[in-house]
Design a protein around this motif. Structure first.
Motif, PDB file in Angstrom:
ATOM      1  N   ILE A 176       0.843  -1.204   0.000  1.00  0.00           N
ATOM      2  CA  ILE A 176       0.000   0.000   0.000  1.00  0.00           C
ATOM      3  C   ILE A 176       0.874   1.249   0.000  1.00  0.00           C
ATOM      4  O   ILE A 176       1.863   1.321   0.732  1.00  0.00           O
ATOM      5  CB  ILE A 176      -0.919   0.025   1.235  1.00  0.00           C
ATOM      6  N   ASP A 177       0.497   2.235  -0.810  1.00  0.00           N
ATOM      7  CA  ASP A 177       1.195   3.518  -0.782  1.00  0.00           C
ATOM      8  C   ASP A 177       0.232   4.636  -1.152  1.00  0.00           C
ATOM      9  O   ASP A 177      -0.672   4.449  -1.974  1.00  0.00           O
ATOM     10  CB  ASP A 177       2.387   3.523  -1.738  1.00  0.00           C
ATOM     11  N   ALA A 178       0.450   5.804  -0.545  1.00  0.00           N
ATOM     12  CA  ALA A 178      -0.401   6.964  -0.824  1.00  0.00           C
ATOM     13  C   ALA A 178      -0.114   7.559  -2.201  1.00  0.00           C
ATOM     14  O   ALA A 178      -0.971   8.236  -2.778  1.00  0.00           O
ATOM     15  CB  ALA A 178      -0.203   8.025   0.254  1.00  0.00           C
ATOM     16  N   GLU A 179       1.098   7.328  -2.731  1.00  0.00           N
ATOM     17  CA  GLU A 179       1.420   7.790  -4.092  1.00  0.00           C
ATOM     18  C   GLU A 179       0.743   6.885  -5.116  1.00  0.00           C
ATOM     19  O   GLU A 179       0.342   5.753  -4.808  1.00  0.00           O
ATOM     20  CB  GLU A 179       2.934   7.766  -4.312  1.00  0.00           C
ATOM     21  N   ASN A 180       0.656   7.365  -6.371  1.00  0.00           N
ATOM     22  CA  ASN A 180       0.027   6.536  -7.403  1.00  0.00           C
ATOM     23  C   ASN A 180       1.025   5.636  -8.121  1.00  0.00           C
ATOM     24  O   ASN A 180       0.675   4.942  -9.070  1.00  0.00           O
ATOM     25  CB  ASN A 180      -0.737   7.399  -8.414  1.00  0.00           C
ATOM     26  N   ARG A 181       2.282   5.649  -7.649  1.00  0.00           N
ATOM     27  CA  ARG A 181       3.321   4.778  -8.209  1.00  0.00           C
ATOM     28  C   ARG A 181       4.205   4.269  -7.073  1.00  0.00           C
ATOM     29  O   ARG A 181       4.349   4.946  -6.058  1.00  0.00           O
ATOM     30  CB  ARG A 181       4.211   5.531  -9.210  1.00  0.00           C
ATOM     31  N   ILE A 182       4.816   3.113  -7.264  1.00  0.00           N
ATOM     32  CA  ILE A 182       5.817   2.658  -6.310  1.00  0.00           C
ATOM     33  C   ILE A 182       7.131   3.388  -6.587  1.00  0.00           C
ATOM     34  O   ILE A 182       7.382   3.845  -7.697  1.00  0.00           O
ATOM     35  CB  ILE A 182       6.015   1.125  -6.361  1.00  0.00           C
ATOM     36  N   MET A 183       7.971   3.528  -5.575  1.00  0.00           N
ATOM     37  CA  MET A 183       9.315   4.118  -5.704  1.00  0.00           C
ATOM     38  C   MET A 183       9.300   5.465  -6.446  1.00  0.00           C
ATOM     39  O   MET A 183      10.200   5.776  -7.221  1.00  0.00           O
ATOM     40  CB  MET A 183      10.260   3.140  -6.407  1.00  0.00           C
ATOM     41  N   ALA A 184       8.278   6.264  -6.176  1.00  0.00           N
ATOM     42  CA  ALA A 184       8.076   7.496  -6.936  1.00  0.00           C
ATOM     43  C   ALA A 184       9.192   8.517  -6.744  1.00  0.00           C
ATOM     44  O   ALA A 184       9.428   9.356  -7.613  1.00  0.00           O
ATOM     45  CB  ALA A 184       6.725   8.115  -6.557  1.00  0.00           C
ATOM     46  N   LYS A 185       9.907   8.460  -5.601  1.00  0.00           N
ATOM     47  CA  LYS A 185      10.994   9.414  -5.363  1.00  0.00           C
ATOM     48  C   LYS A 185      12.242   9.092  -6.177  1.00  0.00           C
ATOM     49  O   LYS A 185      13.077   9.963  -6.409  1.00  0.00           O
ATOM     50  CB  LYS A 185      11.374   9.431  -3.872  1.00  0.00           C
ATOM     51  N   LEU A 208      -2.361   1.359  -4.652  1.00  0.00           N
ATOM     52  CA  LEU A 208      -1.716   2.664  -4.793  1.00  0.00           C
ATOM     53  C   LEU A 208      -2.735   3.780  -4.760  1.00  0.00           C
ATOM     54  O   LEU A 208      -3.929   3.572  -4.973  1.00  0.00           O
ATOM     55  CB  LEU A 208      -0.917   2.704  -6.099  1.00  0.00           C
ATOM     56  N   ASP A 209      -2.249   4.982  -4.458  1.00  0.00           N
ATOM     57  CA  ASP A 209      -3.114   6.157  -4.336  1.00  0.00           C
ATOM     58  C   ASP A 209      -4.181   5.940  -3.261  1.00  0.00           C
ATOM     59  O   ASP A 209      -5.318   6.380  -3.402  1.00  0.00           O
ATOM     60  CB  ASP A 209      -3.756   6.483  -5.688  1.00  0.00           C
ATOM     61  N   GLN A 210      -3.787   5.251  -2.184  1.00  0.00           N
ATOM     62  CA  GLN A 210      -4.697   5.028  -1.053  1.00  0.00           C
ATOM     63  C   GLN A 210      -3.949   5.310   0.248  1.00  0.00           C
ATOM     64  O   GLN A 210      -2.788   4.915   0.404  1.00  0.00           O
ATOM     65  CB  GLN A 210      -5.236   3.599  -1.049  1.00  0.00           C
ATOM     66  N   LYS A 211      -4.635   5.954   1.174  1.00  0.00           N
ATOM     67  CA  LYS A 211      -4.051   6.291   2.465  1.00  0.00           C
ATOM     68  C   LYS A 211      -4.637   5.402   3.555  1.00  0.00           C
ATOM     69  O   LYS A 211      -5.859   5.248   3.654  1.00  0.00           O
ATOM     70  CB  LYS A 211      -4.312   7.757   2.808  1.00  0.00           C
ATOM     71  N   VAL A 212      -3.763   4.840   4.358  1.00  0.00           N
ATOM     72  CA  VAL A 212      -4.215   4.016   5.478  1.00  0.00           C
ATOM     73  C   VAL A 212      -4.907   4.900   6.510  1.00  0.00           C
ATOM     74  O   VAL A 212      -4.382   5.943   6.899  1.00  0.00           O
ATOM     75  CB  VAL A 212      -3.039   3.256   6.119  1.00  0.00           C
ATOM     76  N   GLN A 213      -6.093   4.477   6.936  1.00  0.00           N
ATOM     77  CA  GLN A 213      -6.868   5.222   7.922  1.00  0.00           C
ATOM     78  C   GLN A 213      -6.755   4.614   9.322  1.00  0.00           C
ATOM     79  O   GLN A 213      -6.581   5.323  10.296  1.00  0.00           O
ATOM     80  CB  GLN A 213      -8.346   5.259   7.505  1.00  0.00           C
ATOM     81  N   LYS A 214      -6.854   3.286   9.378  1.00  0.00           N
ATOM     82  CA  LYS A 214      -6.831   2.638  10.690  1.00  0.00           C
ATOM     83  C   LYS A 214      -6.607   1.136  10.534  1.00  0.00           C
ATOM     84  O   LYS A 214      -6.645   0.586   9.426  1.00  0.00           O
ATOM     85  CB  LYS A 214      -8.142   2.886  11.438  1.00  0.00           C
ATOM     86  N   PHE A 215      -6.366   0.491  11.671  1.00  0.00           N
ATOM     87  CA  PHE A 215      -6.239  -0.961  11.735  1.00  0.00           C
ATOM     88  C   PHE A 215      -7.364  -1.514  12.606  1.00  0.00           C
ATOM     89  O   PHE A 215      -7.761  -0.883  13.583  1.00  0.00           O
ATOM     90  CB  PHE A 215      -4.890  -1.367  12.334  1.00  0.00           C
ATOM     91  N   GLY A 230     -10.694   1.303   0.722  1.00  0.00           N
ATOM     92  CA  GLY A 230     -10.949  -0.130   0.807  1.00  0.00           C
ATOM     93  C   GLY A 230     -10.432  -0.727   2.096  1.00  0.00           C
ATOM     94  O   GLY A 230      -9.952  -0.026   2.990  1.00  0.00           O
ATOM     95  N   GLU A 231     -10.560  -2.050   2.216  1.00  0.00           N
ATOM     96  CA  GLU A 231     -10.047  -2.759   3.384  1.00  0.00           C
ATOM     97  C   GLU A 231      -9.413  -4.066   2.945  1.00  0.00           C
ATOM     98  O   GLU A 231      -9.805  -4.669   1.942  1.00  0.00           O
ATOM     99  CB  GLU A 231     -11.161  -3.009   4.408  1.00  0.00           C
ATOM    100  N   PHE A 232      -8.392  -4.495   3.738  1.00  0.00           N
ATOM    101  CA  PHE A 232      -7.563  -5.614   3.317  1.00  0.00           C
ATOM    102  C   PHE A 232      -7.248  -6.500   4.512  1.00  0.00           C
ATOM    103  O   PHE A 232      -6.890  -6.011   5.584  1.00  0.00           O
ATOM    104  CB  PHE A 232      -6.267  -5.089   2.676  1.00  0.00           C
TER     105      PHE A 232
END
Length: 443
Positions: A176-185, A208-215, A230-232
């Motif tokens: 999971i990453d908040a960016e829309n690509r992996i290794m974007a930096k 991708l392009d998703q922010k974790v809210q909680k567990f 979503g949830e995983f």
């Protein structure tokens, strides 16, 4: 001369060894909060993937070895405070809880970095772990044995390597990453597209392009990761969101960036006399953009620690800065980058940015085998200086990027690179090097 070193991973170990070599009569005292030193955290994924069979192989030095050269190593000792005016520190022995003071002539701050841990709801549930040090590595290995669904949060190099390692071990792996690509930096889109395709082909779930809210969990144990979209399912979560300088100890006492990274000069000197700093707790001079940035890399750390040894008594050898050069292998793809990506350059500098990409086979087609490689150059159209580059191929051509790092450091132009002399031998390459070809195309 009495030298106290606070923290002893890469920069600290390099500083200690070089100080002792140059000043054998000096008294060197190390205070380290952990019970080990010199752990290569970049190898944790190799251990998870069973490329390396034991975590202990990731050490390249030890307290015992440093003691054998006359360094007093105090493990499980936490420095609580520094009095710069009196050249004194307050230390706590974590085994006995004894608190005492010590004094120095020279102080070396190699405080390192620590993983960024947002205050997630449910963040205290069991099986949510970090990935930084030896204890974390052992914890990950142990907990992953019974985990079926592994979620990695953060798609930088560490997260990406862990995702591959867990997939190889047969885990249901989500990255999971908040960016829309992996290794974007580190890489532009045409390179991350190839890497992402590798993951998808292997069944890794890229979120991708998703922010974790909680567990969420059951009876205190993790069961689910909830994002904004979503949830995983998750039996094990590894936080790889990034790193911040571990500099609370000197907050308000030394000149730092807003994120806490200690500002140093080209001789590793801080804003206090006789106080030096190196490694992940510091800023670095970033040559491509001609500014200072926070770029925590082991390669920077060992160079900076070595420079402390050279400059401890008198300014002798300057820090040349960094290009942030790095490499990674994702399944069959060998990838490396240096300097600025096109996207980062356009977003963080005022240069007139252009880029050029070449695709060609790595050696002549009359040879029995050959592989295609993709090489990209990023440059400034006004000054003509080369600012960055990336390469990807199924054979290891990553040394091209080390060459490109030198080119950037020496401020070479597209015109100069186009005509730079590189050897030709059919076993290895073509008459025009890939670097020549990219520069020629730019012309």
């Amino acid at each position: 001369m009495k030298v106290i070193v606070i923290g002893c991973t890469h920069a600290g170990t390099a500083a200690v060894v070089n100080i002792k070599e140059k000043y054998p009569q000096s008294e060197i005292i190390v205070y380290e909060k952990n019970d080990n030193l010199s752990f290569l955290s970049c190898g944790i994924a190799l251990n998870v993937g069973k490329v390396i069979d034991t975590t202990e192989k990731l050490f390249y030095n030890s307290p015992e070895n440093l003691q054998s050269i006359g360094v007093k190593t105090n493990m499980k000792h936490e420095v609580l405070d520094i009095n710069f005016e009196n050249k004194a520190i307050t230390v706590k022995n974590l085994l006995t809880n004894e608190v005492f003071e010590d004094n120095y002539d020279k102080l070396v701050l190699t405080l390192g970095s620590w993983p960024i841990v947002p205050n997630f709801e449910g963040g205290k549930l069991e099986n949510i772990v970090l990935c930084k040090n030896y204890d974390h590595a052992k914890d990950i290995i142990k907990r992953s044995q019974n985990a079926k669904n592994v979620v990695i949060i953060g798609a930088g190099y560490i997260g990406v390597e862990l995702a591959e390692a867990f997939e190889i071990q047969g885990k249901n792996t989500t990255l999971i990453d908040a960016e829309n690509r992996i290794m974007a930096k580190y890489l532009d889109k045409e390179f991350t597209d190839v890497a992402q395709a590798e993951f998808k082909n292997k069944g890794v779930n890229l979120v991708l392009d998703q922010k974790v809210q909680k567990f969420e969990g059951i009876d205190g144990k993790l069961s689910k990761v909830i994002t904004d979209k979503g949830e995983f399912k998750a039996d094990l979560v590894i936080l790889c969101i990034g790193f911040a300088p571990n500099t609370k100890l000197v907050k308000g006492k030394l000149d730092t960036l807003p994120n806490g990274a200690i500002i140093i000069d080209e001789y590793m000197r801080t804003s206090r006399k006789d106080v030096f700093a190196a490694g992940d707790c510091c800023v670095v001079k970033f040559n491509p953009s001609e500014d200072t940035r926070y770029i925590p890399l082991a390669t920077n750390a060992i160079r900076m620690g070595t420079l402390i040894g050279k400059n401890l008594v008198a300014p002798t050898l300057k820090y040349m800065g960094t290009q942030g050069t790095s490499g990674i292998k994702i399944y069959d793809q060998c990838i490396a980058s240096t300097g600025l990506t096109e996207e980062v350059a356009k977003n963080t500098t005022n240069f007139n940015i252009a880029s050029v990409t070449v695709k060609d086979n790595c050696r002549p087609e009359f040879m029995p085998t050959f592989e295609e490689a993709t090489l990209k150059l990023v440059f400034d159209k006004d000054s003509r200086k080369i600012l960055g580059g990336q390469i990807i191929s199924k054979i290891d051509l990553t040394q091209y990027i080390n060459t490109l790092s030198v080119i950037i450091q020496n401020e070479m132009t597209i015109e100069e690179l186009a005509m730079t002399d590189f050897f030709f031998q059919p076993h290895f390459n073509k008459p025009w090097s890939l670097l020549n070809m990219a520069a020629l195309k730019a012309l």
